[in-house]
Write a protein that holds these residues in place. Structure first.
Motif, PDB file in Angstrom:
ATOM      1  N   PHE A 185      -6.808 -24.093  21.159  1.00 30.38           N
ATOM      2  CA  PHE A 185      -7.405 -22.804  20.844  1.00 30.38           C
ATOM      3  C   PHE A 185      -6.496 -21.701  21.392  1.00 30.38           C
ATOM      4  CE2 PHE A 185     -10.830 -25.899  21.263  1.00 30.38           C
ATOM      5  CZ  PHE A 185     -11.490 -25.729  20.047  1.00 30.38           C
ATOM      6  N   ASN A 186      -5.745 -21.090  20.492  1.00 24.08           N
ATOM      7  CA  ASN A 186      -4.815 -20.044  20.907  1.00 24.08           C
ATOM      8  C   ASN A 186      -5.511 -18.717  21.166  1.00 24.08           C
ATOM      9  OD1 ASN A 186      -2.514 -21.723  20.671  1.00 24.08           O
ATOM     10  ND2 ASN A 186      -2.512 -21.427  18.445  1.00 24.08           N
ATOM     11  N   GLU A 187      -6.731 -18.588  20.661  1.00 21.98           N
ATOM     12  CA  GLU A 187      -7.461 -17.335  20.826  1.00 21.98           C
ATOM     13  C   GLU A 187      -8.949 -17.623  20.936  1.00 21.98           C
ATOM     14  OE1 GLU A 187      -8.083 -13.070  18.438  1.00 21.98           O
ATOM     15  OE2 GLU A 187      -6.735 -14.629  17.667  1.00 21.98           O
ATOM     16  N   THR A 188      -9.640 -16.954  21.835  1.00 19.13           N
ATOM     17  CA  THR A 188     -11.074 -17.137  21.990  1.00 19.13           C
ATOM     18  C   THR A 188     -11.759 -15.785  22.078  1.00 19.13           C
ATOM     19  OG1 THR A 188     -10.927 -17.257  24.415  1.00 19.13           O
ATOM     20  CG2 THR A 188     -10.799 -19.339  23.200  1.00 19.13           C
ATOM     21  N   CYS A 189     -13.045 -15.783  21.756  1.00 16.61           N
ATOM     22  CA  CYS A 189     -13.847 -14.568  21.862  1.00 16.61           C
ATOM     23  C   CYS A 189     -14.375 -14.444  23.285  1.00 16.61           C
ATOM     24  CB  CYS A 189     -14.999 -14.606  20.863  1.00 16.61           C
ATOM     25  SG  CYS A 189     -16.141 -13.212  21.003  1.00 16.61           S
ATOM     26  N   ASP A 190     -14.189 -13.287  23.898  1.00 15.12           N
ATOM     27  CA  ASP A 190     -14.634 -13.074  25.278  1.00 15.12           C
ATOM     28  C   ASP A 190     -16.152 -13.157  25.406  1.00 15.12           C
ATOM     29  OD1 ASP A 190     -12.019 -12.716  26.039  1.00 15.12           O
ATOM     30  OD2 ASP A 190     -12.097 -10.521  25.877  1.00 15.12           O
ATOM     31  N   GLN A 191     -16.872 -12.902  24.333  1.00 12.42           N
ATOM     32  CA  GLN A 191     -18.332 -12.862  24.399  1.00 12.42           C
ATOM     33  C   GLN A 191     -18.983 -14.221  24.110  1.00 12.42           C
ATOM     34  OE1 GLN A 191     -19.714 -10.066  25.551  1.00 12.42           O
ATOM     35  NE2 GLN A 191     -17.590  -9.325  25.649  1.00 12.42           N
ATOM     36  N   THR A 192     -18.344 -15.025  23.283  1.00 14.98           N
ATOM     37  CA  THR A 192     -18.956 -16.306  22.915  1.00 14.98           C
ATOM     38  C   THR A 192     -18.215 -17.517  23.470  1.00 14.98           C
ATOM     39  OG1 THR A 192     -17.689 -16.429  20.848  1.00 14.98           O
ATOM     40  CG2 THR A 192     -19.835 -15.319  20.772  1.00 14.98           C
ATOM     41  N   GLY A 193     -16.952 -17.355  23.850  1.00 12.83           N
ATOM     42  CA  GLY A 193     -16.190 -18.509  24.293  1.00 12.83           C
ATOM     43  C   GLY A 193     -15.924 -19.452  23.133  1.00 12.83           C
ATOM     44  N   ILE A 194     -15.751 -20.724  23.427  1.00  9.73           N
ATOM     45  CA  ILE A 194     -15.518 -21.739  22.394  1.00  9.73           C
ATOM     46  C   ILE A 194     -16.833 -22.460  22.128  1.00  9.73           C
ATOM     47  CG2 ILE A 194     -14.263 -23.842  21.783  1.00  9.73           C
ATOM     48  CD1 ILE A 194     -12.048 -22.888  23.691  1.00  9.73           C
ATOM     49  N   GLU A 244     -26.144 -21.120  20.841  1.00  9.15           N
ATOM     50  CA  GLU A 244     -24.950 -21.929  20.622  1.00  9.15           C
ATOM     51  C   GLU A 244     -24.562 -22.695  21.879  1.00  9.15           C
ATOM     52  OE1 GLU A 244     -23.074 -22.586  18.084  1.00  9.15           O
ATOM     53  OE2 GLU A 244     -23.578 -21.108  16.545  1.00  9.15           O
ATOM     54  N   PHE A 245     -23.992 -23.896  21.673  1.00  5.47           N
ATOM     55  CA  PHE A 245     -23.404 -24.640  22.782  1.00  5.47           C
ATOM     56  C   PHE A 245     -21.998 -24.110  23.035  1.00  5.47           C
ATOM     57  CE2 PHE A 245     -26.657 -27.836  21.784  1.00  5.47           C
ATOM     58  CZ  PHE A 245     -27.074 -28.168  23.077  1.00  5.47           C
ATOM     59  N   ILE A 246     -21.699 -23.816  24.315  1.00  9.27           N
ATOM     60  CA  ILE A 246     -20.412 -23.243  24.694  1.00  9.27           C
ATOM     61  C   ILE A 246     -19.641 -24.256  25.539  1.00  9.27           C
ATOM     62  CG2 ILE A 246     -19.254 -21.277  25.769  1.00  9.27           C
ATOM     63  CD1 ILE A 246     -21.098 -20.567  23.402  1.00  9.27           C
ATOM     64  N   LEU A 247     -18.361 -24.408  25.260  1.00  9.27           N
ATOM     65  CA  LEU A 247     -17.517 -25.317  26.025  1.00  9.27           C
ATOM     66  C   LEU A 247     -17.382 -24.816  27.461  1.00  9.27           C
ATOM     67  CD1 LEU A 247     -15.636 -27.807  26.091  1.00  9.27           C
ATOM     68  CD2 LEU A 247     -13.768 -26.285  25.392  1.00  9.27           C
ATOM     69  N   THR A 248     -17.988 -25.540  28.408  1.00 11.24           N
ATOM     70  CA  THR A 248     -17.959 -25.151  29.820  1.00 11.24           C
ATOM     71  C   THR A 248     -17.293 -26.199  30.703  1.00 11.24           C
ATOM     72  OG1 THR A 248     -20.206 -26.068  30.036  1.00 11.24           O
ATOM     73  CG2 THR A 248     -20.019 -23.684  29.710  1.00 11.24           C
ATOM     74  N   HIS A 249     -17.181 -27.428  30.202  1.00 10.06           N
ATOM     75  CA  HIS A 249     -16.600 -28.513  30.994  1.00 10.06           C
ATOM     76  C   HIS A 249     -15.584 -29.276  30.143  1.00 10.06           C
ATOM     77  CE1 HIS A 249     -20.435 -27.617  32.956  1.00 10.06           C
ATOM     78  NE2 HIS A 249     -19.924 -28.116  34.062  1.00 10.06           N
ATOM     79  N   PRO A 250     -14.403 -28.698  29.925  1.00  7.58           N
ATOM     80  CA  PRO A 250     -13.391 -29.397  29.118  1.00  7.58           C
ATOM     81  C   PRO A 250     -12.747 -30.544  29.883  1.00  7.58           C
ATOM     82  CG  PRO A 250     -12.495 -27.345  29.966  1.00  7.58           C
ATOM     83  CD  PRO A 250     -13.937 -27.366  30.368  1.00  7.58           C
ATOM     84  N   ASP A 251     -12.418 -31.595  29.145  1.00  4.89           N
ATOM     85  CA  ASP A 251     -11.662 -32.721  29.696  1.00  4.89           C
ATOM     86  C   ASP A 251     -12.260 -33.233  31.005  1.00  4.89           C
ATOM     87  OD1 ASP A 251      -9.667 -34.620  29.683  1.00  4.89           O
ATOM     88  OD2 ASP A 251      -8.239 -33.357  30.762  1.00  4.89           O
ATOM     89  N   ILE A 252     -13.503 -33.661  30.952  1.00  3.62           N
ATOM     90  CA  ILE A 252     -14.202 -34.169  32.139  1.00  3.62           C
ATOM     91  C   ILE A 252     -13.577 -35.492  32.579  1.00  3.62           C
ATOM     92  CG2 ILE A 252     -16.411 -35.011  33.034  1.00  3.62           C
ATOM     93  CD1 ILE A 252     -17.792 -33.178  31.017  1.00  3.62           C
ATOM     94  N   ARG A 253     -13.345 -35.614  33.879  1.00  3.73           N
ATOM     95  CA  ARG A 253     -12.785 -36.852  34.424  1.00  3.73           C
ATOM     96  C   ARG A 253     -13.541 -37.256  35.684  1.00  3.73           C
ATOM     97  NH1 ARG A 253      -7.823 -38.219  32.296  1.00  3.73           N
ATOM     98  NH2 ARG A 253      -6.903 -36.652  30.906  1.00  3.73           N
ATOM     99  N   VAL A 254     -13.668 -38.557  35.874  1.00  2.92           N
ATOM    100  CA  VAL A 254     -14.302 -39.077  37.087  1.00  2.92           C
ATOM    101  C   VAL A 254     -13.304 -38.998  38.232  1.00  2.92           C
ATOM    102  CG1 VAL A 254     -15.355 -41.086  38.177  1.00  2.92           C
ATOM    103  CG2 VAL A 254     -15.784 -40.622  35.760  1.00  2.92           C
TER     104      VAL A 254
END
Length: 335
Positions: A55-64, A276-286
């Protein structure tokens, strides 16, 4: 006497064949080299995962958002277009279940279904919300037109889905291949905790239709089992490594939606203000090492001695890492 040297030849070996070279000494003055080529059946390639979209660009108000995440994933991997529509329906069902869970006490949704006595396939007594959420998720998956079979913990047997389009659409309309996916799910795991306000969740897995059932034919030797039921069971009774997607939703202080398509895990949180669901935890790892363990220690008397020693070592810090672990568990009391 040493054998005359021969000119080496270049040999083209097919990719599906194995090559092995052995060298040695026949005597003090003679060495040898043997090249063996053996044919073998081509091994099936394991399904590779998919790279996370860029994602080269995101909205500041909605995120991804989850919708954008899946759209971008389908652009990156066109073969995932059908999964995109499935996830659109699953997230709608999750939002609906989230609302039902939050309003369960107000709307009289707590307690047992039918006044009690209804038992699911796992031998658990069904709650009212078990039945309602099962219907919500089952219909959401059915309406995608992509499901051939669905199987729920709340129902005794898998269900074959009729994906034929309405007759009014006309024969000249072209349709993509329907019914190629199988879904297995528990619509509301931990539903017995709802009355106490403890988090509950939805668990789901998606398979692609194939002939990958690993159970022996004897498993299906039941006089009461029809051909349709056998086909449904063969579609759903598969190992986890055959999944093309899997995930869960957690209904707690916020509603979380976490899933994988085979390469990496991403977590989304429901922003109720925009739905909407917003991406808050990308690439989760144990983490490679933690400091917490969770186990039902009320059953320790039935554990074998090595298991008892291991758990005791975690609590006392006598484990291999020398770390004192803390325990986390819920204790429920009923009057």
């Amino acid at each position: 006497r040493a054998a005359p040297l021969r000119e080496l030849e270049t040999v083209a070996v097919p990719e599906a064949q194995g090559v092995r070279m052995a060298t040695g000494l026949a005597d003090a003055r003679t060495s040898y080299a043997m090249l063996s080529v053996t044919s073998e059946k081509a091994r099936p390639q394991l399904r590779k995962g998919f790279m996370t979209p860029v994602f080269n660009e995101t909205c500041d108000q909605t995120g991804i958002t989850l919708s954008r995440f899946m759209l971008e994933l389908a652009r990156q991997h066109p073969e995932l277009v059908e999964l995109e529509s499935i996830f659109a329906s699953v997230q709608t069902a999750v939002k609906t279940i989230s609302k039902l869970v939050k309003r369960s006490a107000i709307d009289g949704m707590t307690g047992y279904a039918g006044g009690g006595g209804a038992i699911n396939v796992q031998g658990e007594e069904q709650k009212k919300l078990d039945v309602i959420t099962n219907d919500v998720l089952k219909r959401a998956l059915k309406f995608t037109g992509r499901m051939g079979v669905i199987a729920s913990e709340e129902e005794d047997a898998p269900l074959e889905i009729d994906t034929k389009p309405d007759a009014s659409y006309g024969k000249e309309v072209l349709f993509e291949e329907d019914g190629k996916y199988i879904s297995v799910f528990d619509p509301l795991d931990g539903s017995s905790n709802i009355d106490a306000g403890i988090p509950v969740g939805t668990i789901f897995g998606i398979f692609e239709e194939d002939d990958g059932c690993r159970l022996p034919d004897e498993f299906f030797d039941d006089e009461d089992m029809g051909a349709a039921m056998e086909a449904c069971l063969r579609s759903t009774l598969k190992p986890g490594k055959s999944l093309v997607a899997a995930g869960y939703a957690l209904y707690s202080s916020a509603t979380h939606f976490v899933f994988t398509l085979g390469d990496g895990v991403n977590g989304f949180t429901l922003d109720e203000s925009i739905g909407e669901f917003i991406l808050t935890h990308p690439d989760i790892r144990v983490p490679p090492r933690g400091t917490i363990y969770s186990v039902n220690e009320a059953n320790n008397s039935s554990w074998d001695q090595p298991t008892q020693a291991f758990v005791k070592g975690l609590a006392k810090g006598t484990n291999g890492g020398g770390t004192v672990y803390t325990s986390r568990e819920f204790i429920l009391t009923h009057p």
